[in-house]
Design a protein around this motif. Structure first.
Motif, PDB file in Angstrom:
ATOM      1  N   GLU A   1       0.827  -1.207   0.000  1.00 45.91           N
ATOM      2  CA  GLU A   1       0.000   0.000   0.000  1.00 45.91           C
ATOM      3  C   GLU A   1       0.862   1.258   0.000  1.00 45.91           C
ATOM      4  O   GLU A   1       0.511   2.256  -0.647  1.00 45.91           O
ATOM      5  CB  GLU A   1      -0.942  -0.021   1.206  1.00 45.91           C
ATOM      6  N   PHE A   2       1.988   1.226   0.701  1.00 48.62           N
ATOM      7  CA  PHE A   2       2.875   2.390   0.716  1.00 48.62           C
ATOM      8  C   PHE A   2       3.388   2.695  -0.688  1.00 48.62           C
ATOM      9  O   PHE A   2       3.421   3.860  -1.114  1.00 48.62           O
ATOM     10  CB  PHE A   2       4.050   2.140   1.669  1.00 48.62           C
ATOM     11  N   ILE A   3       3.791   1.657  -1.414  1.00 49.31           N
ATOM     12  CA  ILE A   3       4.289   1.866  -2.783  1.00 49.31           C
ATOM     13  C   ILE A   3       3.173   2.382  -3.685  1.00 49.31           C
ATOM     14  O   ILE A   3       3.385   3.264  -4.527  1.00 49.31           O
ATOM     15  CB  ILE A   3       4.891   0.559  -3.337  1.00 49.31           C
ATOM     16  N   VAL A   4       1.964   1.850  -3.525  1.00 48.68           N
ATOM     17  CA  VAL A   4       0.821   2.331  -4.313  1.00 48.68           C
ATOM     18  C   VAL A   4       0.590   3.812  -4.058  1.00 48.68           C
ATOM     19  O   VAL A   4       0.465   4.621  -4.995  1.00 48.68           O
ATOM     20  CB  VAL A   4      -0.452   1.521  -3.980  1.00 48.68           C
ATOM     21  N   PHE A   5       0.535   4.190  -2.791  1.00 49.17           N
ATOM     22  CA  PHE A   5       0.259   5.592  -2.457  1.00 49.17           C
ATOM     23  C   PHE A   5       1.405   6.509  -2.875  1.00 49.17           C
ATOM     24  O   PHE A   5       1.172   7.606  -3.403  1.00 49.17           O
ATOM     25  CB  PHE A   5       0.000   5.735  -0.953  1.00 49.17           C
ATOM     26  N   ARG A   6       2.623   6.059  -2.657  1.00 47.72           N
ATOM     27  CA  ARG A   6       3.773   6.891  -3.023  1.00 47.72           C
ATOM     28  C   ARG A   6       3.851   7.080  -4.531  1.00 47.72           C
ATOM     29  O   ARG A   6       4.138   8.179  -5.019  1.00 47.72           O
ATOM     30  CB  ARG A   6       5.074   6.241  -2.515  1.00 47.72           C
ATOM     31  N   GLY A   7       3.581   6.039  -5.295  1.00 49.98           N
ATOM     32  CA  GLY A   7       3.657   6.149  -6.740  1.00 49.98           C
ATOM     33  C   GLY A   7       2.495   6.888  -7.353  1.00 49.98           C
ATOM     34  O   GLY A   7       2.624   7.490  -8.424  1.00 49.98           O
ATOM     35  N   SER A   8       1.328   6.888  -6.676  1.00 47.54           N
ATOM     36  CA  SER A   8       0.130   7.531  -7.224  1.00 47.54           C
ATOM     37  C   SER A   8      -0.008   8.989  -6.816  1.00 47.54           C
ATOM     38  O   SER A   8      -0.692   9.761  -7.489  1.00 47.54           O
ATOM     39  CB  SER A   8      -1.126   6.766  -6.770  1.00 47.54           C
TER      40      SER A   8
END
Length: 493
Positions: free
Chosen positions: A395-402
């Motif tokens: 989820e962290f990667i999803v939020f950081r990338g989005s």
């Protein structure tokens, strides 16, 4: 034939169990099916060892002419997008078969269908031809329908029929979009390598993308095409819920990335803000519905709708980091949801109920289920994104990338993580804490055979949470190349 072998193994196992000339017991049928599932998983591990993570193209490719008049070829390949999902399928198929009841009715038919289901999933992830993908995509439909309709709960007929109708509509829309891509682009075949859809007008691409989005949106599922999922989960047996949530839903998200974002990049870029908003709606709606549930299994089912919304958000942003997060989220959700369904299945098997108004105090160390309670706490923490678990890093990667593309939608979607903690804390507080309720005072003993599948998934959840590079390593190069190619095409046009 390395990839064809991966498809043929479950088909061979299904044929051996289903057409064995004499009667076999449920225990033997499960043992044979499990042996084939383990071989399939080990063969996938062998392919992983031989896989070159730095190569962005299709590896172990196989291509044979099939129906020249239709432009249909038997094209298989594997890359960093499909490899992690194949490994996930291998693990969950083994766990689902192991978790099967030895006394199940019609065991030969049951385990044959499970292996046939696995063959369809494997073929879909390996297919490098649009029609070939569609054939495998439809192949898994009938086994899953029968597994729910025959071995499901009291309302299994209704749930299975609803699933069949929704998924049939999904297949029709996907097939129509595939045919449109090939015919309108004058492609000589249905092979992914030969398609040149970016030459199509933007309006045509958007029309084709709508079919892709709705078709795979039903499979994921996204709001408002989600209503079949809670019914299917509630009526399906525990092993089938593990397969449904853990791997079959990923056919939808995989399809969006492979055929939506990758083949129609200009239309995808145009529709991206709408997709990000759609993701927010799915995240919040799924979490809100989960809070209102009193059935533990239905609560976990609604949580899947919200967590799949994160994948759509990441795909809409279409940055290398966000799409990498989308793949991570697919794997983490597969592991976590499978574990939660296994634990809920043990509770239902031993306590005879999943109703949060009935069961209480299951963490009681003397007369309750303390080990099962520990596993539920771990699964809840992972789903809520507690650091050290695979759910957090995905989820962290999803939020950081989005965030850099859709900051508002990303911030609102982050509320879903907080809501996840709310509804799962409600589940823990009602079912596992407090005094043991009178309705479940004489609980049968929980054996280690009931705990082992969930323990295996718990270990994977923690290991990949601590060392996520073991997942990222295999897929990073493929995702970066895919996104960079998409952005290059969009800028040229």
């Amino acid at each position: 034939m390395m990839l064809s072998t991966l498809i043929l193994l479950p088909l061979l196992g299904a044929a051996l169990i289903g057409f064995y000339p004499s009667a076999i017991s449920g225990k033997l049928a499960r043992g044979v099916a499990l042996a084939f599932a383990v071989i399939i998983f080990l063969w996938t591990v062998f392919l992983t060892i031989e896989f070159d993570p730095g190569e962005v193209g299709q590896q172990f490719a196989e291509s044979l002419p099939w129906i020249d008049a239709l432009g249909l070829n038997y094209n298989l390949g594997i890359d960093g997008l499909s490899l992690p999902l194949l490994l996930l399928n291998g693990v969950l198929t083994c766990i689902a078969i192991y978790s099967g009841d030895e006394s199940i009715q019609r065991p030969r038919f049951y385990y044959s269908l499970v292996l046939l289901l696995s063959a369809g999933v494997i073929g879909a992830f390996l297919a490098q031809d649009l029609l070939l993908f569609f054939l495998f995509y439809e192949l898994e439909l009938i086994p899953l329908y029968l597994l729910i309709a025959i071995w499901g709960g009291a309302k299994r007929g209704y749930a299975a029929t609803k699933f069949l109708i929704y998924t049939s509509v999904s297949g029709i829309l996907i097939l129509a979009s595939f045919l449109g891509m090939v015919w309108l682009s004058d492609s000589p075949s249905f092979g992914l390598a030969t398609l040149n859809t970016h030459t199509l007008p933007l309006g045509t691409q958007i029309l084709l993308l709508v079919g892709i989005l709705v078709g795979f949106g039903i499979k994921i599922p996204l709001v408002p095409f989600h209503t079949w999922l809670p019914d299917a989960h509630v009526e399906a047996s525990t092993p089938i819920s593990v397969l449904l949530a853990g791997i079959l839903l990923k056919l939808g998200t995989y399809g969006l990335l492979r055929f939506g974002m990758n083949l129609l990049p200009e239309a995808w870029e145009y529709a991206a803000p709408t997709l990000a908003t759609w993701a927010v709606v799915s995240v919040l709606f799924g979490a809100s519905c989960a809070i209102a549930q009193t059935d533990m299994k239905k609560m976990v089912a609604y949580s899947s709708i919200g967590h799949m919304g994160y994948v759509l958000l990441a795909a809409a942003a279409a940055t290398p980091l966000s799409v990498l997060g989308a793949v991570m989220q697919m794997i983490s959700h597969g592991l976590i949801s499978a574990m939660l369904f296994l634990v809920v299945g043990v509770v239902y098997k031993k306590a005879g109920s999943r109703d949060l108004e009935v069961i209480r105090g299951l963490l009681n160390p003397e007369r309750g289920m303390p080990v099962i309670g520990f596993l539920m706490v771990l699964g809840v923490m992972a789903s809520a994104g507690i650091p050290g678990m695979v759910g957090f890093i995905s989820e962290f990667i999803v939020f950081r990338g989005s965030f850099e593309i859709f900051p508002v939608q990303t911030l609102i979607s982050m509320l879903g993580t907080g809501l996840t903690a709310v509804y799962f804390l409600i589940l823990l507080n009602r079912a596992f804490f407090g005094r043991l309720s009178a309705q479940v005072t004489n609980l049968p003993r929980v054996y280690w055979s009931d705990r082992i599948p969930a323990f295996i998934l718990a270990v994977l959840i923690v290991v990949f949470g601590i060392e996520p590079s073991w997942l990222v390593h295999w897929t990073e190069a493929t995702i970066t190349a895919m996104v960079n190619t998409q952005n290059l095409v969009a800028k040229i046009l």
